[in-house]
Scaffold this motif. Structure first.
Motif, mmCIF file in Angstrom:
data_model
loop_
_atom_site.group_PDB
_atom_site.id
_atom_site.type_symbol
_atom_site.label_atom_id
_atom_site.label_comp_id
_atom_site.label_asym_id
_atom_site.label_seq_id
_atom_site.Cartn_x
_atom_site.Cartn_y
_atom_site.Cartn_z
ATOM 1 N N ILE A 144 74.106 90.238 71.659
ATOM 2 C CA ILE A 144 73.083 91.229 71.286
ATOM 3 C C ILE A 144 72.210 91.591 72.480
ATOM 4 N N TRP A 145 71.843 90.595 73.303
ATOM 5 C CA TRP A 145 71.025 90.899 74.482
ATOM 6 C C TRP A 145 71.789 91.744 75.496
ATOM 7 N N ILE A 146 73.098 91.534 75.607
ATOM 8 C CA ILE A 146 73.901 92.369 76.515
ATOM 9 C C ILE A 146 73.893 93.817 76.036
ATOM 10 N N GLY A 162 80.933 102.390 84.816
ATOM 11 C CA GLY A 162 81.578 101.529 85.813
ATOM 12 C C GLY A 162 81.280 100.061 85.562
ATOM 13 N N LEU A 163 80.020 99.802 85.141
ATOM 14 C CA LEU A 163 79.646 98.421 84.854
ATOM 15 C C LEU A 163 80.455 97.869 83.684
ATOM 16 N N ILE A 164 80.591 98.684 82.621
ATOM 17 C CA ILE A 164 81.358 98.246 81.449
ATOM 18 C C ILE A 164 82.815 98.018 81.810
ATOM 19 N N THR A 165 83.365 98.951 82.635
ATOM 20 C CA THR A 165 84.760 98.792 83.074
ATOM 21 C C THR A 165 84.930 97.516 83.879
ATOM 22 N N GLY A 166 83.964 97.269 84.791
ATOM 23 C CA GLY A 166 84.035 96.051 85.608
ATOM 24 C C GLY A 166 83.933 94.800 84.762
#
Length: 356
Positions: A144-146, A162-166
């Motif tokens: 949940i915090w993420i 890009g962050l989610i893909t990484g």
């Protein structure tokens, strides 16, 4: 004169605007106090009839999560009506968004924690299950915090694709590298929810047998009959066949004994009745059958089946011993002997053999 005083400009806003802001804050504070003293009290009394714990939770969420949000929105509305620089407005918007997300997440986590603890309270039996609750809460809170962090970053106009893909690629790589550990961890959850065994149960799995001593996140420890401790991965246990003797409501016993061939037919017919009488006289047993089964090479074999109304192996052996003692006693009274391997040799007269 008063009008001129109220129209006096301080930091770009008239004194009248500041007075209205203070009055608005006082009104909000008064409304919250009235709600807290009268309405919330009635709501709390109503909920308390059904659940004291849930009533306490609602009161805590309202006072620690909702009230601060109301104060925040009140300050925000005040600053909307005051003339401020663009930098201050943007900063206030960010602060409001950030704190709103935090208080909302805290309220959601309070509800989830309460629900999980309530559910677990019906199942908790050991420290291992308490440990699982802590792990589950940690995973849920982290997830949940993420999500909340990604929401904040997205509102800050930071590119998160890009962050989610990484994170996705990194997560796959980590999962692939730690697949055995994750497999054992997920199988720990399987053991917890499905409960194929519990601490203290005597089980047989494959070539191993013993009593469960510890159920860990990765391995389960079994104390074998010979005394050593067996450490088996949770995955191996879940994927194997398990015989759990602790959950036997009754134990089916099948044993046999042999009598000598010189036993008379009259006595042979008495044996099943004697066996039934003996077994029925022993506590925690239930007689099923006793039959003259076969003519063996050295004995007349009887087969007996009965049930022990307990799962403990020691209890079974104690009862079997009582039955054996009583059988020996009754057969001695009857003049019947248990058979043992014997061989009879017939010798023919040598002179008679030569004449023939």
């Amino acid at each position: 004169m008063n009008k001129l005083f109220l129209e006096k400009i301080i930091l770009g806003n008239s004194l009248a605007n500041y007075i209205l802001a203070v009055l608005f804050l006082s009104l909000v504070f008064l409304i919250i106090k009235i709600f807290d003293k009268f309405i919330l009290k009635k709501i709390d009394s109503f909920i308390e009839k059904f659940s004291n714990s849930f009533s306490s939770l609602v009161k805590e969420i309202v006072k620690k999560r909702i009230y601060p949000l109301l104060y925040l929105f009140s300050f925000y509305l005040i600053f909307l009506n005051l003339k401020t620089s663009n930098q201050i407005s943007q900063f206030l918007n960010l602060v409001l968004m950030f704190l709103t997300v935090i208080f909302t997440v805290l309220a959601v986590l309070d509800l989830i924690s309460y629900s999980l603890k309530k559910y677990w309270s019906k199942k908790l039996q050991s420290e291992e299950q308490q440990k699982l609750l802590s792990i589950t809460l940690f995973i849920v809170k982290s997830f949940i915090w993420i999500i909340a962090l990604l929401f904040i970053l997205d509102n800050l106009n930071i590119q998160i694709k890009g962050l989610i893909t990484g994170l996705g690629v990194g997560g796959v790589a980590i999962a692939f590298a730690a697949q055995n550990i994750l497999s054992d961890l997920f199988n720990y959850f399987t053991i917890f929810f499905d409960k194929p065994f519990a601490i203290g149960d005597f089980i047989i799995t494959g070539d191993y047998r013993g009593t469960i001593e510890h159920i860990g996140l990765k391995t389960t420890r079994i104390r074998s009959l010979s005394g050593e401790q067996l450490i088996i991965a949770n995955t191996d246990l879940v994927n194997s066949r398990i015989n759990n003797y602790q959950r036997m409501e009754q134990r089916r016993i099948n044993f046999s004994f042999g009598l000598t061939y010189n036993t008379s037919l009259v006595n042979l017919k008495k044996v099943p009745l004697i066996v039934e009488e003996i077994i029925n006289s022993v506590e925690k047993t239930k007689f099923d059958r006793a039959h003259f089964a076969e003519y063996a090479p050295f004995s007349l074999v009887f087969q007996v089946v009965y049930y022990v109304q307990a799962s403990d192996y020691k209890i079974y052996m104690d009862l079997q011993q009582q039955i054996n003692f009583k059988l020996k006693e009754r057969f001695e009274e009857l003049g019947v002997s248990f058979a043992f391997p014997t061989q009879t040799i017939y010798l023919e007269n040598q002179n008679q053999f030569e004449n023939n």
